[in-house]
Enzyme design. Structure first.
Site, short mmCIF file in Angstrom:
data_model
loop_
_atom_site.label_atom_id
_atom_site.label_comp_id
_atom_site.label_asym_id
_atom_site.label_seq_id
_atom_site.Cartn_x
_atom_site.Cartn_y
_atom_site.Cartn_z
N HIS A 109 0.83 -1.21 0.00
CA HIS A 109 0.00 0.00 0.00
C HIS A 109 0.86 1.26 0.00
O HIS A 109 0.66 2.17 -0.82
CB HIS A 109 -0.91 -0.01 1.23
CG HIS A 109 -1.77 1.20 1.37
ND1 HIS A 109 -3.09 1.22 1.01
CD2 HIS A 109 -1.49 2.46 1.83
CE1 HIS A 109 -3.60 2.42 1.24
NE2 HIS A 109 -2.64 3.20 1.75
N GLU A 110 1.84 1.32 0.90
CA GLU A 110 2.64 2.54 1.02
C GLU A 110 3.53 2.77 -0.20
O GLU A 110 3.77 3.92 -0.60
CB GLU A 110 3.48 2.50 2.30
CG GLU A 110 2.66 2.40 3.58
CD GLU A 110 1.65 3.52 3.73
OE1 GLU A 110 1.86 4.62 3.17
OE2 GLU A 110 0.62 3.30 4.42
N HIS A 143 1.64 4.70 -2.73
CA HIS A 143 1.72 6.14 -2.51
C HIS A 143 3.06 6.70 -3.00
O HIS A 143 3.10 7.76 -3.65
CB HIS A 143 1.58 6.47 -1.02
CG HIS A 143 0.19 6.32 -0.50
ND1 HIS A 143 -0.92 6.76 -1.19
CD2 HIS A 143 -0.28 5.80 0.66
CE1 HIS A 143 -2.01 6.51 -0.48
NE2 HIS A 143 -1.65 5.93 0.64
N HIS A 180 -5.65 7.07 -2.67
CA HIS A 180 -6.51 6.04 -2.10
C HIS A 180 -7.66 5.67 -3.03
O HIS A 180 -8.14 6.48 -3.82
CB HIS A 180 -7.07 6.51 -0.76
CG HIS A 180 -6.09 6.41 0.35
ND1 HIS A 180 -6.06 7.28 1.41
CD2 HIS A 180 -5.07 5.53 0.56
CE1 HIS A 180 -5.08 6.95 2.23
NE2 HIS A 180 -4.48 5.89 1.73
#
Length: 396
Positions: A223-224, A227, A233
């Site tokens: 997930h990170e 980013h 998101h």
């Protein structure tokens, strides 16, 4: 299940009279970008007001909840789940990708200009002996979808991306709140390109599985890193880029794949050509999305359009077999997007089987994107086409 198919849920008791739950929701909406500055100033602390109702509707719509504008039980439960601290939107957007924007599958910020990226482990965690291997697997999952490479280098070597385990207020403006913290239970955070910092909270219990007080490192790293590559998101609960972290999730969802492919397309160099046609396809095993960018070498006056040449049905050919090939990006700008239908075109809030058409103007880099809306139904094949208009006078 679409938002309108959900059964309405009960509002929190005492909502009309105000209370701690309303204040909690107001802080959540303000922190994660669902209230503009004007709305935050106008909101009545601890009571339901028009600005708060607007923010609740945005959050409920983004999270695929039943949209009521009230603080329902399911809304409050979701707000209390562990989540990534990155805002879902910037307050001035008043919605942004996935809410009022025309493309709910792309959650983007800046991107990396270079394609071969180095990463280093600055500090690890004593919870694991092989944290670097888990982080590398997460990098590899993204690299499998786009023309990017991620190579680990030693901590003393220059690197575009750095990974660290830190605690509390560590000086980057986004403090950690400890294990099961009193705030929003933050596990990790990262910064958009081209910053490169990826931070994990050492106060958490890191493991290779999720549950019983443990946090799965590979899931959070996946997930990170999204980013750190420029994705934002998603409101789709099955997506890796979903804002809440409530399960182990190590495989990219088609929304994640569509987002990353839209930001890092393969590039075809076509300098000096009068006309260009490049293949583009959206296959089930590629997340139902495909992109290609044509670099003309210099800025030219062009006509560009996408064309579907073949559709291969994988299931029943019915009314939700929607697809598109669009001019997605022109020199870093979006010229348009899908035309969205309502109840009469596929599922609610989904793109319908029409698209925004051609682009004409001056451009150097043109990105085409093919999209199969329901990936289990069909694959599509087509071309991205460019005609150089400033050369037409020389053609007999």
């Amino acid at each position: 299940m679409s938002a309108k198919e959900r059964t309405p849920t009960t509002a929190v008791a005492g909502l009309d009279g105000g209370g701690l739950e309303v204040r909690e929701a107001q802080r959540y909406l303000a922190r994660y970008g669902y209230l503009s500055g004007v709305e935050r100033a106008a909101a009545d602390e601890g009571r339901l007001s028009e600005p708060l109702e607007a923010g609740l509707r945005r959050f409920q719509r983004f999270a695929r909840l039943h949209v009521t504008g009230t603080l329902t039980v399911e809304t409050l439960k979701l707000m209390r789940q562990p989540r990534c601290p990155m805002p879902d939107f910037q307050p001035e957007e008043l919605g942004g990708p996935g809410v009022e924007d025309s493309d709910p599958f792309v959650f983007s910020s800046n991107v990396w200009d270079q394609r071969n990226l180095r990463w280093s482990l600055q500090t690890g965690t004593p919870d694991l002996a092989d944290e670097a291997a888990a982080v590398q697997r997460a990098f590899d999952s993204w690299a499998a979808q786009v023309p990017l490479t991620f190579t680990q280098v030693s901590s003393g070597t220059a690197a575009e991306l750095t990974v660290e385990w830190l605690t509390g207020d560590h000086g980057d403006g986004s403090p950690f709140d400890g294990s099961g913290g009193a705030g929003f239970n933050i596990y990790a955070h990262a910064f958009y390109p081209e910053d490169g910092r990826i931070h994990f909270d050492e106060a958490e219990s890191w493991a290779h599985s999720h549950g019983s007080g443990n946090v799965d490192l590979e899931s959070v790293a996946l997930h990170e890193i999204g980013h750190a590559l420029g994705l934002r998101h998603s409101g789709l609960s099955d997506a890796v880029m979903y804002f809440a972290i409530n399960s182990q999730r190590r495989a990219l969802h088609e929304a994640d794949i569509r987002g990353i492919k839209s930001r890092y397309p393969p590039v075809v160099a076509a300098p000096g050509q009068r006309a260009v046609a490049v293949p583009v396809w959206a296959l089930k095993n590629g997340g139902g999305s495909g992109t290609v960018q044509v670099d003309l070498g210099t800025t030219r006056r062009v006509l560009a359009w996408g064309h579907v040449t073949m559709v291969d049905s994988l299931n029943d050919a019915d009314r939700d077999n929607a697809w598109a090939i669009e001019v997605f990006d022109v020199d870093g700008n979006r010229p348009g997007g899908f035309i969205f239908g309502g109840e009469h075109f596929g599922s609610e809030e989904a793109p319908c089987n029409v698209y925004s058409g051609a682009f004409t103007g001056r451009a150097r880099r043109i990105t085409f994107r093919a999209t199969s809306i329901h990936t289990f139904d069909l694959d599509i094949f087509g071309t991205g086409n460019i005609l150089l208009l400033d050369d037409l006078e020389g053609i007999e």
